[in-house]
Design a protein around this motif. Structure first.
Motif, PDB file in Angstrom:
ATOM      1  N   THR A  41      11.437 -13.398   6.003  1.00  0.00           N
ATOM      2  CA  THR A  41      10.712 -13.634   7.262  1.00  0.00           C
ATOM      3  C   THR A  41      11.395 -12.968   8.454  1.00  0.00           C
ATOM      4  OG1 THR A  41      11.895 -15.750   7.437  1.00  0.00           O
ATOM      5  CG2 THR A  41       9.648 -15.795   6.511  1.00  0.00           C
ATOM      6  N   ASP A  42      12.731 -12.819   8.390  1.00  0.00           N
ATOM      7  CA  ASP A  42      13.433 -12.125   9.479  1.00  0.00           C
ATOM      8  C   ASP A  42      13.006 -10.664   9.541  1.00  0.00           C
ATOM      9  OD1 ASP A  42      14.814 -14.418  10.107  1.00  0.00           O
ATOM     10  OD2 ASP A  42      16.503 -13.937   8.791  1.00  0.00           O
ATOM     11  N   VAL A  43      12.981 -10.033   8.357  1.00  0.00           N
ATOM     12  CA  VAL A  43      12.554  -8.638   8.318  1.00  0.00           C
ATOM     13  C   VAL A  43      11.087  -8.519   8.699  1.00  0.00           C
ATOM     14  CG1 VAL A  43      12.384  -6.572   6.877  1.00  0.00           C
ATOM     15  CG2 VAL A  43      14.274  -8.173   6.534  1.00  0.00           C
ATOM     16  N   ALA A  44      10.277  -9.503   8.291  1.00  0.00           N
ATOM     17  CA  ALA A  44       8.842  -9.483   8.643  1.00  0.00           C
ATOM     18  C   ALA A  44       8.658  -9.508  10.155  1.00  0.00           C
ATOM     19  CB  ALA A  44       8.131 -10.669   7.998  1.00  0.00           C
ATOM     20  N   MET A  45       9.509 -10.270  10.874  1.00  0.00           N
ATOM     21  CA  MET A  45       9.402 -10.326  12.325  1.00  0.00           C
ATOM     22  C   MET A  45       9.728  -8.964  12.957  1.00  0.00           C
ATOM     23  SD  MET A  45       8.348 -13.308  13.202  1.00  0.00           S
ATOM     24  CE  MET A  45       7.334 -13.153  11.731  1.00  0.00           C
ATOM     25  N   LEU A  46      10.705  -8.262  12.339  1.00  0.00           N
ATOM     26  CA  LEU A  46      11.043  -6.940  12.870  1.00  0.00           C
ATOM     27  C   LEU A  46       9.897  -5.950  12.661  1.00  0.00           C
ATOM     28  CD1 LEU A  46      14.777  -6.650  11.717  1.00  0.00           C
ATOM     29  CD2 LEU A  46      13.914  -7.122  14.012  1.00  0.00           C
ATOM     30  N   PHE A  47       9.272  -6.016  11.468  1.00  0.00           N
ATOM     31  CA  PHE A  47       8.100  -5.156  11.243  1.00  0.00           C
ATOM     32  C   PHE A  47       6.954  -5.517  12.189  1.00  0.00           C
ATOM     33  CE2 PHE A  47       9.864  -4.148   6.950  1.00  0.00           C
ATOM     34  CZ  PHE A  47       9.755  -2.774   7.046  1.00  0.00           C
ATOM     35  N   TYR A  76       6.751  -3.634  -0.909  1.00  0.00           N
ATOM     36  CA  TYR A  76       7.339  -2.900  -2.019  1.00  0.00           C
ATOM     37  C   TYR A  76       8.859  -3.013  -2.039  1.00  0.00           C
ATOM     38  CZ  TYR A  76       7.955   0.920  -5.369  1.00  0.00           C
ATOM     39  OH  TYR A  76       8.286   1.663  -6.480  1.00  0.00           O
ATOM     40  N   PHE A  77       9.488  -2.959  -0.849  1.00  0.00           N
ATOM     41  CA  PHE A  77      10.947  -2.884  -0.816  1.00  0.00           C
ATOM     42  C   PHE A  77      11.636  -4.198  -0.445  1.00  0.00           C
ATOM     43  CE2 PHE A  77       9.640   1.526   0.114  1.00  0.00           C
ATOM     44  CZ  PHE A  77      10.312   2.190  -0.903  1.00  0.00           C
ATOM     45  N   ILE A  78      10.947  -5.074   0.295  1.00  0.00           N
ATOM     46  CA  ILE A  78      11.633  -6.250   0.842  1.00  0.00           C
ATOM     47  C   ILE A  78      11.365  -7.499   0.003  1.00  0.00           C
ATOM     48  CG2 ILE A  78      11.996  -7.634   2.916  1.00  0.00           C
ATOM     49  CD1 ILE A  78      12.840  -4.664   3.132  1.00  0.00           C
ATOM     50  N   LEU A  79      10.087  -7.702  -0.349  1.00  0.00           N
ATOM     51  CA  LEU A  79       9.753  -8.909  -1.123  1.00  0.00           C
ATOM     52  C   LEU A  79      10.210  -8.757  -2.577  1.00  0.00           C
ATOM     53  CD1 LEU A  79       6.119  -9.704   0.097  1.00  0.00           C
ATOM     54  CD2 LEU A  79       8.240 -10.836   0.775  1.00  0.00           C
ATOM     55  N   PRO A  80      10.755  -9.826  -3.145  1.00  0.00           N
ATOM     56  CA  PRO A  80      10.978  -9.786  -4.599  1.00  0.00           C
ATOM     57  C   PRO A  80       9.614  -9.738  -5.314  1.00  0.00           C
ATOM     58  CG  PRO A  80      12.119 -11.623  -3.548  1.00  0.00           C
ATOM     59  CD  PRO A  80      11.211 -11.053  -2.527  1.00  0.00           C
ATOM     60  N   GLU A  81       9.614  -9.382  -6.449  1.00  0.00           N
ATOM     61  CA  GLU A  81       9.886  -8.248  -7.252  1.00  0.00           C
ATOM     62  C   GLU A  81      10.103  -6.978  -6.447  1.00  0.00           C
ATOM     63  OE1 GLU A  81       9.612  -8.285 -10.710  1.00  0.00           O
ATOM     64  OE2 GLU A  81       9.231 -10.405 -10.870  1.00  0.00           O
ATOM     65  N   PHE A  82      11.368  -6.561  -6.279  1.00  0.00           N
ATOM     66  CA  PHE A  82      11.696  -5.374  -5.533  1.00  0.00           C
ATOM     67  C   PHE A  82      11.159  -4.127  -6.214  1.00  0.00           C
ATOM     68  CE2 PHE A  82      15.310  -8.318  -4.561  1.00  0.00           C
ATOM     69  CZ  PHE A  82      14.869  -8.655  -3.296  1.00  0.00           C
ATOM     70  N   ASN A  83      10.790  -3.151  -5.400  1.00  0.00           N
ATOM     71  CA  ASN A  83      10.238  -1.879  -5.874  1.00  0.00           C
ATOM     72  C   ASN A  83       8.992  -2.083  -6.717  1.00  0.00           C
ATOM     73  OD1 ASN A  83      12.449  -0.637  -4.627  1.00  0.00           O
ATOM     74  ND2 ASN A  83      13.675  -0.772  -6.510  1.00  0.00           N
ATOM     75  N   SER A  84       8.212  -3.097  -6.274  1.00  0.00           N
ATOM     76  CA  SER A  84       6.975  -3.412  -6.997  1.00  0.00           C
ATOM     77  C   SER A  84       6.024  -4.087  -6.027  1.00  0.00           C
ATOM     78  CB  SER A  84       7.277  -4.331  -8.178  1.00  0.00           C
ATOM     79  OG  SER A  84       6.066  -4.826  -8.727  1.00  0.00           O
TER      80      SER A  84
END
Length: 485
Positions: A41-47, A76-84
């Protein structure tokens, strides 16, 4: 100018898009590198912050592109399953949907604010343009200047080739751009426009003033405010011209009335004396003594001379003020010029002592005109001075100027009268002095034609002194004598 602004704006938009793409790329790298330290959620706020800022600076298509890239990168890169693009658990789906919906809302809100800011910017720019053009029009004083400013503005602002015609006093072109086709100009001499041109009329108080002629396809670019501004400006210049003509007519009428008043006195009086003396001499019934006949003949001669002087001054002031004086400068000696003026006025100056002081010199002036100035000043001094009084004349060349003063004993004048005595037909209230009130006015015209000045001052212990100062060259007599030797 408009094309340059559009190109600049497009280049700026491309740079902004590249900047936000780089920013999204950097944020993705930071998110990948800090997976263990930051929660999703922290990264989501930055996006979400990037989506908000991009919506303010980018056009809608580019803002939504950044939004889609950020959503995909986050998934694709932040949420787990990473790179998916799979979801590891349901709460990640909720986070993703919340980010997507809030991102769409933020972009739409930002775009709405951007449109309002852009609209306000355009309105501010338009108001500044109108104000600048109005001030420019206000500085112009003729219809031709207004028309030139108007067609120049249209050419620079909208790339419109145009011409402005007026119907006052007749249909003719006031101004046109250089690229306005001369064939069109000839067609516009007819009050009906050619098929390819449009006439946009200027009017004020339901009265047509003229027309703006442009190509038909460019008619939509002309705003009503522009036509109104030009109409008001043309009406203002017409009003100024009408007022100026009215003032000129009023001044002409005043001069005419003053001239008639002066002529009625200064011409009628000698004419009456001449007619009376001539009638007496022609009457055969009268037995006149020889002495009386001679007296009457002298009276006719004197009054004729007075009449001739009055007419000469009237003609001189008319000739000097009707056109610009063309000076014939030559080297002359002031003392010789003063001697010539004294000889011309020898009868009038016979009861006065004239004292002249000044060094030998040659100055570059118009001899005929300056002799007339000296004659008028000496005549004025003699008329207003008591009999057997002294008239003092001094001259010198000082700081590139020929300076001459004439002082004569007479009653001091009020300060306002010292200025008025150089006006045409102005006379001091003195019944014993004859004249038209033009002598000093002629002096002022001639001196100012030499780029000089003339004024009068009261002398505390003597009378009045006239001073004239004229810029002119001084002949170097010493160098000339050395060359001759």
């Amino acid at each position: 100018m408009l094309v340059v602004n559009v190109l600049t704006m497009k280049i700026k938009e491309h740079y902004n898009l590249i900047f936000f793409l780089i920013l999204s790329y950097l944020l993705t790298i930071i998110g990948v590198e800090t997976r263990k330290a930051l929660i999703e959620t922290d990264v989501a706020m930055l996006f979400l912050l990037i989506n908000l800022v991009s919506g303010l600076f980018l056009k809608p298509r580019d803002a939504y592109l950044i939004f889609v890239i950020n959503i995909c990168a986050f998934h694709y890169f932040i949420l787990p399953e990473f790179n998916s693009f799979k979801f590891q658990s349901a709460h990640y789906l909720v986070t993703y949907v919340a980010l997507a919906l809030s991102g769409i809302f933020v972009v739409q809100l930002s775009q709405s604010q951007r449109k309002e800011l852009h609209k306000n910017h355009q309105l501010t720019h338009e108001l500044e343009t109108r104000n600048t053009l109005a001030q420019h029009f206000l500085a112009q004083t003729t219809s031709e200047q207004i028309a030139n400013a108007a067609v120049t503005f249209l050419a620079k602002q909208y790339q419109i080739q145009s011409a402005i015609f007026t119907i006052q006093p007749h249909w003719h072109c006031l101004a046109k751009t250089d690229q306005f086709d001369n064939a069109w100009l000839n067609d516009c001499q007819q009050t009906q426009p050619p098929a390819s041109l449009s006439y946009l009329w200027f009017s004020h108080d339901n009265k047509a003033l003229g027309a703006l002629v442009i190509e038909q396809y460019q008619e939509k670019k002309i705003d009503a405010w522009f036509l109104s501004l030009v109409s008001l400006s043309l009406a203002r210049t017409n009003a100024i011209l009408a007022q100026s003509q009215a003032e000129t007519n009023h001044q002409v009428e005043q001069v005419r009335s003053t001239l008639l008043a002066s002529v009625s006195h200064d011409l009628k009086t000698p004419l009456g004396a001449i007619i009376g003396s001539a009638t007496t001499l022609c009457d055969d019934k009268l037995q006149l003594k020889e002495e009386l006949k001679q007296e009457l003949l002298h009276s006719i001669a004197a009054q004729s001379e007075r009449l001739n002087q009055s007419l000469t001054k009237l003609l001189d002031i008319t000739r000097y003020t009707a056109t610009d004086l063309v000076l014939n400068r030559e080297w002359l000696e002031p003392e010789e010029l003063l001697g010539s003026a004294r000889q011309e006025l020898h009868t009038l100056l016979s009861s006065h002592q004239v004292h002249i002081s000044g060094p030998p010199m040659l100055v570059e002036l118009d001899a005929l005109l300056m002799e007339q100035v000296l004659c008028n000043l000496l005549e004025n001094a003699a008329k207003y001075s008591p009999a057997k009084s002294d008239i003092h004349i001094t001259y010198q060349h000082n700081d590139g100027h020929f300076v001459l003063t004439i002082a004569n004993p007479c009653t001091a004048l009020a300060e306002e009268e010292l200025e008025k005595i150089f006006s045409r037909f102005y006379r001091i209230d003195n019944k014993h002095v004859e004249g038209t009130g033009l002598g000093l006015a002629i002096c002022k015209v001639i001196v100012e034609a030499h780029d000089g000045s003339i004024h009068a001052d009261n002398l505390t212990d003597y009378g009045i002194q006239f001073t004239l100062s004229i810029p002119c060259g001084l002949f170097d007599l010493q160098k000339y004598n050395n060359d001759e030797q």
